[in-house]
Design a protein around this motif. Structure first.
Motif, PDB file in Angstrom:
ATOM      1  N   ALA A   2      26.060 -30.695  17.352  1.00  0.00           N
ATOM      2  CA  ALA A   2      25.653 -28.620  17.477  1.00  0.00           C
ATOM      3  C   ALA A   2      25.020 -28.703  17.287  1.00  0.00           C
ATOM      4  CB  ALA A   2      26.552 -28.552  16.353  1.00  0.00           C
ATOM      5  N   LEU A   3      24.667 -27.472  18.605  1.00  0.00           N
ATOM      6  CA  LEU A   3      22.814 -26.712  18.791  1.00  0.00           C
ATOM      7  C   LEU A   3      23.368 -25.587  18.355  1.00  0.00           C
ATOM      8  CD1 LEU A   3      20.105 -26.662  19.455  1.00  0.00           C
ATOM      9  CD2 LEU A   3      21.046 -26.389  22.226  1.00  0.00           C
ATOM     10  N   ASP A   4      22.808 -24.811  17.665  1.00  0.00           N
ATOM     11  CA  ASP A   4      22.779 -23.248  17.341  1.00  0.00           C
ATOM     12  C   ASP A   4      20.703 -22.932  17.886  1.00  0.00           C
ATOM     13  OD1 ASP A   4      25.157 -23.093  16.432  1.00  0.00           O
ATOM     14  OD2 ASP A   4      24.664 -23.801  14.534  1.00  0.00           O
ATOM     15  N   ILE A   5      20.998 -21.891  18.484  1.00  0.00           N
ATOM     16  CA  ILE A   5      19.519 -21.345  18.487  1.00  0.00           C
ATOM     17  C   ILE A   5      19.680 -20.270  18.174  1.00  0.00           C
ATOM     18  CG2 ILE A   5      18.361 -20.498  20.824  1.00  0.00           C
ATOM     19  CD1 ILE A   5      19.818 -22.071  22.683  1.00  0.00           C
ATOM     20  N   VAL A   6      18.135 -20.119  17.567  1.00  0.00           N
ATOM     21  CA  VAL A   6      17.934 -18.560  16.830  1.00  0.00           C
ATOM     22  C   VAL A   6      17.399 -17.865  17.303  1.00  0.00           C
ATOM     23  CG1 VAL A   6      16.423 -17.548  14.441  1.00  0.00           C
ATOM     24  CG2 VAL A   6      18.378 -20.019  14.075  1.00  0.00           C
ATOM     25  N   ILE A   7      17.697 -16.691  18.108  1.00  0.00           N
ATOM     26  CA  ILE A   7      16.304 -16.111  18.795  1.00  0.00           C
ATOM     27  C   ILE A   7      15.578 -15.259  17.850  1.00  0.00           C
ATOM     28  CG2 ILE A   7      15.435 -14.584  21.380  1.00  0.00           C
ATOM     29  CD1 ILE A   7      18.535 -15.115  22.115  1.00  0.00           C
ATOM     30  N   MET A   8      14.076 -14.428  17.638  1.00  0.00           N
ATOM     31  CA  MET A   8      13.939 -13.613  16.727  1.00  0.00           C
ATOM     32  C   MET A   8      13.629 -12.640  17.143  1.00  0.00           C
ATOM     33  SD  MET A   8      11.443 -15.591  14.072  1.00  0.00           S
ATOM     34  CE  MET A   8      10.221 -16.809  14.968  1.00  0.00           C
ATOM     35  N   ALA A   9      13.707 -11.346  17.134  1.00  0.00           N
ATOM     36  CA  ALA A   9      13.914 -10.050  18.409  1.00  0.00           C
ATOM     37  C   ALA A   9      13.147  -9.461  16.966  1.00  0.00           C
ATOM     38  CB  ALA A   9      15.149  -9.944  18.962  1.00  0.00           C
ATOM     39  N   LEU A  48      24.877 -18.711  19.659  1.00  0.00           N
ATOM     40  CA  LEU A  48      23.173 -17.782  19.836  1.00  0.00           C
ATOM     41  C   LEU A  48      22.901 -16.538  19.009  1.00  0.00           C
ATOM     42  CD1 LEU A  48      23.464 -17.355  23.822  1.00  0.00           C
ATOM     43  CD2 LEU A  48      22.380 -19.565  22.514  1.00  0.00           C
ATOM     44  N   VAL A  49      22.364 -17.359  17.621  1.00  0.00           N
ATOM     45  CA  VAL A  49      21.919 -15.722  17.500  1.00  0.00           C
ATOM     46  C   VAL A  49      20.717 -14.880  17.160  1.00  0.00           C
ATOM     47  CG1 VAL A  49      21.807 -15.807  14.343  1.00  0.00           C
ATOM     48  CG2 VAL A  49      23.295 -17.357  15.357  1.00  0.00           C
ATOM     49  N   THR A  50      21.173 -13.786  17.295  1.00  0.00           N
ATOM     50  CA  THR A  50      19.669 -12.667  17.403  1.00  0.00           C
ATOM     51  C   THR A  50      19.762 -12.579  16.728  1.00  0.00           C
ATOM     52  OG1 THR A  50      20.215 -12.649  20.460  1.00  0.00           O
ATOM     53  CG2 THR A  50      18.471 -11.623  19.341  1.00  0.00           C
ATOM     54  N   ILE A  51      18.125 -12.409  15.670  1.00  0.00           N
ATOM     55  CA  ILE A  51      17.601 -11.041  14.946  1.00  0.00           C
ATOM     56  C   ILE A  51      16.815 -10.257  15.333  1.00  0.00           C
ATOM     57  CG2 ILE A  51      16.484 -11.484  12.786  1.00  0.00           C
ATOM     58  CD1 ILE A  51      16.206 -14.922  13.133  1.00  0.00           C
ATOM     59  N   THR A  52      17.299  -9.376  14.495  1.00  0.00           N
ATOM     60  CA  THR A  52      17.446  -7.680  15.558  1.00  0.00           C
ATOM     61  C   THR A  52      17.166  -7.253  13.988  1.00  0.00           C
ATOM     62  OG1 THR A  52      19.930  -6.769  15.121  1.00  0.00           O
ATOM     63  CG2 THR A  52      18.850  -7.732  17.134  1.00  0.00           C
ATOM     64  N   GLY A  53      15.608  -5.992  14.350  1.00  0.00           N
ATOM     65  CA  GLY A  53      15.205  -5.108  13.150  1.00  0.00           C
ATOM     66  C   GLY A  53      15.177  -3.682  13.267  1.00  0.00           C
ATOM     67  N   HIS A  54      13.490  -3.511  13.872  1.00  0.00           N
ATOM     68  CA  HIS A  54      13.180  -2.373  14.517  1.00  0.00           C
ATOM     69  C   HIS A  54      14.050  -1.938  15.796  1.00  0.00           C
ATOM     70  CE1 HIS A  54      10.917   0.965  15.834  1.00  0.00           C
ATOM     71  NE2 HIS A  54      10.552   0.186  17.091  1.00  0.00           N
ATOM     72  N   PHE A  74      24.581 -11.069  15.924  1.00  0.00           N
ATOM     73  CA  PHE A  74      23.787 -10.392  16.326  1.00  0.00           C
ATOM     74  C   PHE A  74      23.624 -10.201  14.372  1.00  0.00           C
ATOM     75  CE2 PHE A  74      24.598  -9.040  19.935  1.00  0.00           C
ATOM     76  CZ  PHE A  74      22.839  -9.136  20.801  1.00  0.00           C
ATOM     77  N   VAL A  75      22.238 -10.782  13.602  1.00  0.00           N
ATOM     78  CA  VAL A  75      21.673 -10.905  12.382  1.00  0.00           C
ATOM     79  C   VAL A  75      20.488  -9.507  11.823  1.00  0.00           C
ATOM     80  CG1 VAL A  75      22.988 -12.634  11.562  1.00  0.00           C
ATOM     81  CG2 VAL A  75      20.584 -12.418  12.238  1.00  0.00           C
ATOM     82  N   ARG A  76      20.155  -8.875  10.824  1.00  0.00           N
ATOM     83  CA  ARG A  76      19.395  -7.751  11.090  1.00  0.00           C
ATOM     84  C   ARG A  76      18.544  -8.181   9.352  1.00  0.00           C
ATOM     85  NH1 ARG A  76      21.741  -1.792  11.415  1.00  0.00           N
ATOM     86  NH2 ARG A  76      23.001  -2.496  13.901  1.00  0.00           N
ATOM     87  N   GLN A  77      17.347  -7.710  10.103  1.00  0.00           N
ATOM     88  CA  GLN A  77      16.261  -8.198   9.003  1.00  0.00           C
ATOM     89  C   GLN A  77      15.577  -6.861   8.785  1.00  0.00           C
ATOM     90  OE1 GLN A  77      12.649  -9.631  10.476  1.00  0.00           O
ATOM     91  NE2 GLN A  77      11.519 -10.921   8.854  1.00  0.00           N
ATOM     92  N   GLN A  78      15.615  -6.182   7.660  1.00  0.00           N
ATOM     93  CA  GLN A  78      15.838  -5.772   6.856  1.00  0.00           C
ATOM     94  C   GLN A  78      15.069  -5.066   5.535  1.00  0.00           C
ATOM     95  OE1 GLN A  78      18.496  -2.471   8.189  1.00  0.00           O
ATOM     96  NE2 GLN A  78      16.942  -1.922  10.649  1.00  0.00           N
ATOM     97  N   PRO A  79      13.500  -4.901   5.441  1.00  0.00           N
ATOM     98  CA  PRO A  79      12.687  -4.727   6.045  1.00  0.00           C
ATOM     99  C   PRO A  79      11.905  -6.088   6.665  1.00  0.00           C
ATOM    100  CG  PRO A  79      12.176  -5.415   3.841  1.00  0.00           C
ATOM    101  CD  PRO A  79      13.183  -4.646   4.045  1.00  0.00           C
ATOM    102  N   GLN A  80      11.149  -6.146   7.785  1.00  0.00           N
ATOM    103  CA  GLN A  80      10.136  -6.805   8.274  1.00  0.00           C
ATOM    104  C   GLN A  80       9.360  -8.038   7.422  1.00  0.00           C
ATOM    105  OE1 GLN A  80      10.637  -4.188  10.584  1.00  0.00           O
ATOM    106  NE2 GLN A  80      12.673  -5.129  10.209  1.00  0.00           N
ATOM    107  N   HIS A  85      10.748 -15.017   6.645  1.00  0.00           N
ATOM    108  CA  HIS A  85      11.998 -13.979   5.864  1.00  0.00           C
ATOM    109  C   HIS A  85      13.353 -13.667   7.453  1.00  0.00           C
ATOM    110  CE1 HIS A  85      13.258 -10.622   5.348  1.00  0.00           C
ATOM    111  NE2 HIS A  85      13.675 -10.337   4.236  1.00  0.00           N
ATOM    112  N   ALA A  86      12.693 -13.528   8.430  1.00  0.00           N
ATOM    113  CA  ALA A  86      13.668 -13.469   9.767  1.00  0.00           C
ATOM    114  C   ALA A  86      14.896 -14.344  10.003  1.00  0.00           C
ATOM    115  CB  ALA A  86      12.450 -13.356  11.062  1.00  0.00           C
ATOM    116  N   VAL A  87      14.160 -15.808   9.785  1.00  0.00           N
ATOM    117  CA  VAL A  87      15.106 -17.012   9.956  1.00  0.00           C
ATOM    118  C   VAL A  87      15.863 -17.112   8.805  1.00  0.00           C
ATOM    119  CG1 VAL A  87      14.852 -19.288  10.375  1.00  0.00           C
ATOM    120  CG2 VAL A  87      14.022 -17.830  12.077  1.00  0.00           C
ATOM    121  N   GLN A  88      16.030 -16.144   7.703  1.00  0.00           N
ATOM    122  CA  GLN A  88      16.567 -16.861   6.580  1.00  0.00           C
ATOM    123  C   GLN A  88      17.595 -15.878   6.513  1.00  0.00           C
ATOM    124  OE1 GLN A  88      13.633 -15.293   3.531  1.00  0.00           O
ATOM    125  NE2 GLN A  88      12.499 -17.613   2.634  1.00  0.00           N
TER     126      GLN A  88
END
Length: 462
Positions: A2-9, A48-54, A74-80, A85-88
């Motif tokens: 399996a391939l998963d892709i994480v995009i930090m945004a 495709l997992v996109t990390i959002t925050g701001h 979508f998963v959220r990183q708040q705070p940054q 920490h984002a990929v966590q």
């Protein structure tokens, strides 16, 4: 595997000096994040997992529905609190038995072939890093090696003067065995100059655990350039557009100046196409053999058949319905073609003429200051200056049908629904609200009257 892709945004992009989230700024007409997701979608990922925050709500809403065939999460990183920490935040979404590819939402031109090589280098067993050697790697984490082996990545902010002399930088892209990655993420610490959790610290952990760390090189600098400021965005835009122009010139397209050209979608060209300066192509535009595009034209979702000419400042916007221009047609200058405009062969549309949701037969002409909306126009019609189809009654649109070989005089109004028979002539200045018979002259205007003795009013003196 399996391939998963994480995009930090998740970043705010403070240096962009904008209220818009950084990853929604556009390059070549599309948001930066959309470019990255488009590349990721080519790789056959499980998720495709996109990390959002701001601006998370705005970012997620903008991307929803653009990739219906993909599992977009979508998963959220708040705070940054840093890249680690984002990929966590994404870790619970990742399959333990696979490989995770990590991309950045503000690095829009990463090539699918490049990251495919990186995934292959990982092979589900190794930590693979994408690197690049630069004359000035300021801002990049430095790759610390012992021989060919990668020992660590040191962030620029934490690098000593000696380490800053290293020219090989980390691009922010990596592929890792997911089971190892999750374990390393859980062990991250923030005892550094910024008090953040650095994803790059997992390299030293991999070395400690005996997991091989390998590096592959990006094919060129442009594909790994990130966007942090308006200046960097403008620079990357020009790099992208120059690359598009170079590819088209390889196919034989001739540009007056390839530095003054923008494609914001897909441009398909036949042979012997000529494009003048400051032209913009959006959506899907197809130019047939021998098409000539004059200066300052803007085309969107438009097809142009062989031998047609667009004179300067022509605007053709097909939106969803499209615009079609027939072989040998001449359009412009200063013409506007709106959605549903279909021009047959050798049609002439001149200056300050607007055509919307109308079909014009072969050889029809509307050369000056006219409007054709919701009309079917036959072959060899001559449509006079200042004439319009009045197609809207305030609630509904209606069609006008003009037969072949009709001559419509200047300054006429055709009030739809109305039909003008083949070979008819409409006298100048007529307002036609009833069908006009074929082959006859139709005149509908007030009788001219001259009033003797009439005196023009004059201003009263104070």
């Amino acid at each position: 595997m399996a391939l998963d892709i994480v995009i930090m945004a998740a970043g705010k992009g403070t240096r962009m000096k904008s209220s818009r989230p950084k990853v929604l700024h556009t390059l070549a007409g599309r948001p930066l994040l959309q470019h990255v997701l488009t590349t990721a979608a080519k790789l056959g990922a499980n998720k495709l997992v996109t990390i959002t925050g701001h601006g998370a709500d705005e970012v997620e809403q903008a991307m929803q529905g653009l990739f219906p065939q993909q599992r977009l999460v979508f998963v959220r990183q708040q705070p940054q609190l840093g890249t680690g920490h984002a990929v966590q935040q994404a870790a619970p979404q990742l399959a333990d038995d696979g490989t995770t590819l990590i991309l950045n939402g503000d690095v829009p031109l990463i090539d699918a072939g490049t990251v495919g090589e990186l995934i292959a280098a990982s092979g589900g067993e190794k930590l693979a890093l994408l690197t690049i050697e630069l004359e000035d790697p300021t801002g990049y984490g430095r790759i610390v090696r012992k021989g060919d082996a990668v020992l660590a990545i040191v962030e620029h902010k934490d690098a000593s003067p000696e380490l800053r002399q290293i020219r090989e930088g980390y691009t922010g892209v990596m592929a890792a065995p997911t089971a190892h990655l999750k374990r390393w993420l859980a062990a991250l610490r923030n005892d550094n100059a910024q008090g953040e959790y650095y994803l790059t610290d997992i390299v030293a952990m991999a070395v400690h655990d005996g997991v091989p760390v390998v590096a592959t090189r990006a094919h060129n600098e442009t594909e790994v350039l990130g966007i942090n400021s308006p200046s960097q965005l403008a620079d990357l835009e020009r790099r992208y557009q120059r690359a598009q122009a170079e590819a088209l010139m390889e196919q034989g397209v001739r540009f007056a100046d390839p530095a003054r050209f923008d494609v914001r979608g897909e441009l398909v060209c036949g042979t012997d196409v000529e494009i003048d300066v400051n032209c913009v192509f959006e959506g899907r535009v197809v130019l047939g053999d021998g098409v000539k595009i004059g200066a300052n034209c803007v085309l969107r979702n438009t097809g142009i058949a062989a031998g047609a000419t667009l004179l300067p400042f022509t605007h053709a916007d097909g939106e969803k319905l499209g615009v079609s221009i027939g072989a040998g047609a001449i359009v412009g200058p200063f013409s506007r073609l709106r959605p549903g405009a279909v021009l047959g062969e050798e049609v002439h549309i001149g200056n300050f003429v607007e055509v919307k949701n109308s079909t014009l037969g072969k050889g029809a002409k509307a050369n000056h200051l006219a409007y054709l909306g919701d009309a079917d126009v036959g072959e060899k019609v001559n449509y006079g200056a200042g004439s319009i189809t009045a197609n809207y009654d305030g609630a509904n649109k209606h069609r006008t049908v003009i037969g072949a070989n009709v001559h419509v005089g200047s300054n006429c109004v055709l009030v739809a629904p109305v039909a003008v028979g083949e070979g008819a002539t409409i006298g100048a200045g007529s307002t036609v609200s009833k069908n006009a018979p074929a082959g006859e002259l139709t005149v509908a205007r007030a009788k001219q009257v001259s009033i003797s003795g009439w005196v023009r009013p004059t201003k009263k003196k104070a």
